[in-house]
Design an enzyme around this catalytic site. Structure first.
Site, PDB file in Angstrom:
ATOM      1  CE  LYS A 101     -23.333 -13.730 -18.776  1.00 25.16           C
ATOM      2  NZ  LYS A 101     -22.149 -13.385 -17.944  1.00 25.16           N
ATOM      3  CE1 TYR A 146     -19.516 -18.203 -19.259  1.00 23.56           C
ATOM      4  CE2 TYR A 146     -21.418 -19.213 -18.206  1.00 23.56           C
ATOM      5  CZ  TYR A 146     -20.837 -18.141 -18.848  1.00 23.56           C
ATOM      6  OH  TYR A 146     -21.576 -16.994 -19.079  1.00 23.56           O
ATOM      7  CG  ASN A 199     -21.095  -9.972 -16.659  1.00 23.24           C
ATOM      8  OD1 ASN A 199     -21.951 -10.844 -16.878  1.00 23.24           O
ATOM      9  ND2 ASN A 199     -19.819 -10.192 -16.872  1.00 23.24           N
ATOM     10  CG  HIS A 251     -21.861 -15.253 -23.419  1.00 24.01           C
ATOM     11  ND1 HIS A 251     -20.562 -15.511 -23.050  1.00 24.01           N
ATOM     12  CD2 HIS A 251     -22.019 -15.781 -24.665  1.00 24.01           C
ATOM     13  CE1 HIS A 251     -19.970 -16.182 -24.024  1.00 24.01           C
ATOM     14  NE2 HIS A 251     -20.831 -16.354 -25.023  1.00 24.01           N
ATOM     15  CD  GLU A 307     -19.619 -18.808 -27.115  1.00 22.73           C
ATOM     16  OE1 GLU A 307     -18.773 -18.761 -26.224  1.00 22.73           O
ATOM     17  OE2 GLU A 307     -20.158 -17.786 -27.591  1.00 22.73           O
TER      18      GLU A 307
HETATM   19  N1  UDP Z   1     -17.190 -14.160 -13.905  1.00 23.07           N
HETATM   20  C1  UDP Z   1     -17.300 -14.158 -12.517  1.00 23.07           C
HETATM   21  N2  UDP Z   1     -16.230 -13.704 -11.779  1.00 23.07           N
HETATM   22  C2  UDP Z   1     -15.080 -13.247 -12.349  1.00 23.07           C
HETATM   23  C3  UDP Z   1     -14.982 -13.258 -13.755  1.00 23.07           C
HETATM   24  C4  UDP Z   1     -16.051 -13.726 -14.506  1.00 23.07           C
HETATM   25  O1  UDP Z   1     -18.313 -14.580 -11.967  1.00 23.07           O
HETATM   26  O2  UDP Z   1     -14.145 -12.842 -11.626  1.00 23.07           O
HETATM   27  C5  UDP Z   1     -18.343 -14.620 -14.705  1.00 23.07           C
HETATM   28  C6  UDP Z   1     -19.051 -13.445 -15.411  1.00 23.07           C
HETATM   29  O3  UDP Z   1     -20.459 -13.638 -15.370  1.00 23.07           O
HETATM   30  C7  UDP Z   1     -18.485 -13.550 -16.831  1.00 23.07           C
HETATM   31  C8  UDP Z   1     -18.386 -15.071 -16.996  1.00 23.07           C
HETATM   32  O4  UDP Z   1     -17.920 -15.521 -15.727  1.00 23.07           O
HETATM   33  O5  UDP Z   1     -19.316 -12.914 -17.780  1.00 23.07           O
HETATM   34  C9  UDP Z   1     -17.454 -15.533 -18.102  1.00 23.07           C
HETATM   35  O6  UDP Z   1     -16.175 -15.004 -17.871  1.00 23.07           O
HETATM   36  P1  UDP Z   1     -15.293 -14.432 -19.057  1.00 23.07           P
HETATM   37  O7  UDP Z   1     -13.926 -14.170 -18.508  1.00 23.07           O
HETATM   38  O8  UDP Z   1     -15.422 -15.308 -20.272  1.00 23.07           O
HETATM   39  O9  UDP Z   1     -15.963 -12.980 -19.316  1.00 23.07           O
HETATM   40  P2  UDP Z   1     -16.875 -12.418 -20.514  1.00 23.07           P
HETATM   41  O10 UDP Z   1     -16.383 -13.042 -21.797  1.00 23.07           O
HETATM   42  O11 UDP Z   1     -18.299 -12.746 -20.198  1.00 23.07           O
HETATM   43  O12 UDP Z   1     -16.642 -10.920 -20.487  1.00 23.07           O
HETATM   44 MG    MG Z   2     -15.998 -15.055 -22.255  1.00 17.39          MG
END
Ligand code: UDP
Ligand code: MG
Length: 156
Positions: free
Chosen positions: A9, A49, A112, A115, A126
């Site tokens: 990212k 998303y 974080n 992805h 995806e």
């Molecule tokens: N995210 C955020 N705030 C939150 C949770 C998620 O900004 O409280 C963002 C974060 O960058 C995350 C992305 O949204 O990686 C997608 O969320 P998901 O729950 O799918 O998490 P992932 O699969 O990336 O662990």
């Molecule tokens: Mg996810």
């Protein structure tokens, strides 16, 4: 063999972590089947998303993810989807364990770094969202005989 979509990212690009993150997958024994740099457009990210549309952080997430280029990668290996999810750690960087990519380099629940697809269904969708079929490479690597045993031949 399974394929998973990985996105390094914008925060990882900005923090000069592309090489270190990519190395983890190479060192693990996963194969890079596709890779490119792209500034992700909001329309693609909204698709990607869509499941988070109602969340309070959604707008900010789209803005951050489209701010500067990302690195898009297709990694391949036996049970690659689960293996890669384990390597990246949970969403919240502050909770991710040491040794995981997020655990070692992130203290945020949004910035974080990475992805990765979370199931076979999402992985396929995806990969199709971000890559054209001709961008995904099929090739033989000389080290594969040393990475898996003969007994694992049948594993997907
Ligand atoms: N995210 C955020 N705030 C939150 C949770 C998620 O900004 O409280 C963002 C974060 O960058 C995350 C992305 O949204 O990686 C997608 O969320 P998901 O729950 O799918 O998490 P992932 O699969 O990336 O662990
Ligand atoms: Mg996810």
């Amino acid at each position: 063999m399974e394929k998973s979509l990985v996105i390094i990212k914008p925060d990882a690009v900005n923090r000069d972590l592309i090489g270190r993150i990519l190395s983890r997958f190479e060192e693990k024994g996963l194969k890079i089947a596709a890779m490119k740099m792209e500034t992700l457009q909001p329309y693609k990210l909204k698709d990607h998303y869509a499941h988070l549309k109602e969340k309070p952080f959604y707008e900010e997430l789209i803005k951050y993810m489209s701010s500067i280029p990302s690195i898009l990668i297709v990694v391949e290996g036996k049970q690659a989807i689960e293996v890669v999810r384990k390597m990246i750690g949970p969403t919240q960087g502050r909770e991710a364990g040491p040794g995981t990519i997020r655990g070692d380099f992130s203290v945020s629940n949004q910035s974080n770094l990475i992805h990765a697809s979370d199931s076979t269904e999402t992985a396929q969708k995806e990969i199709e969202r971000f890559f054209r079929p001709e961008e995904i490479h099929e090739y033989k690597k000389m080290n594969f005989d040393w990475i898996y045993s003969k007994g694992e031949k049948e594993l997907k």
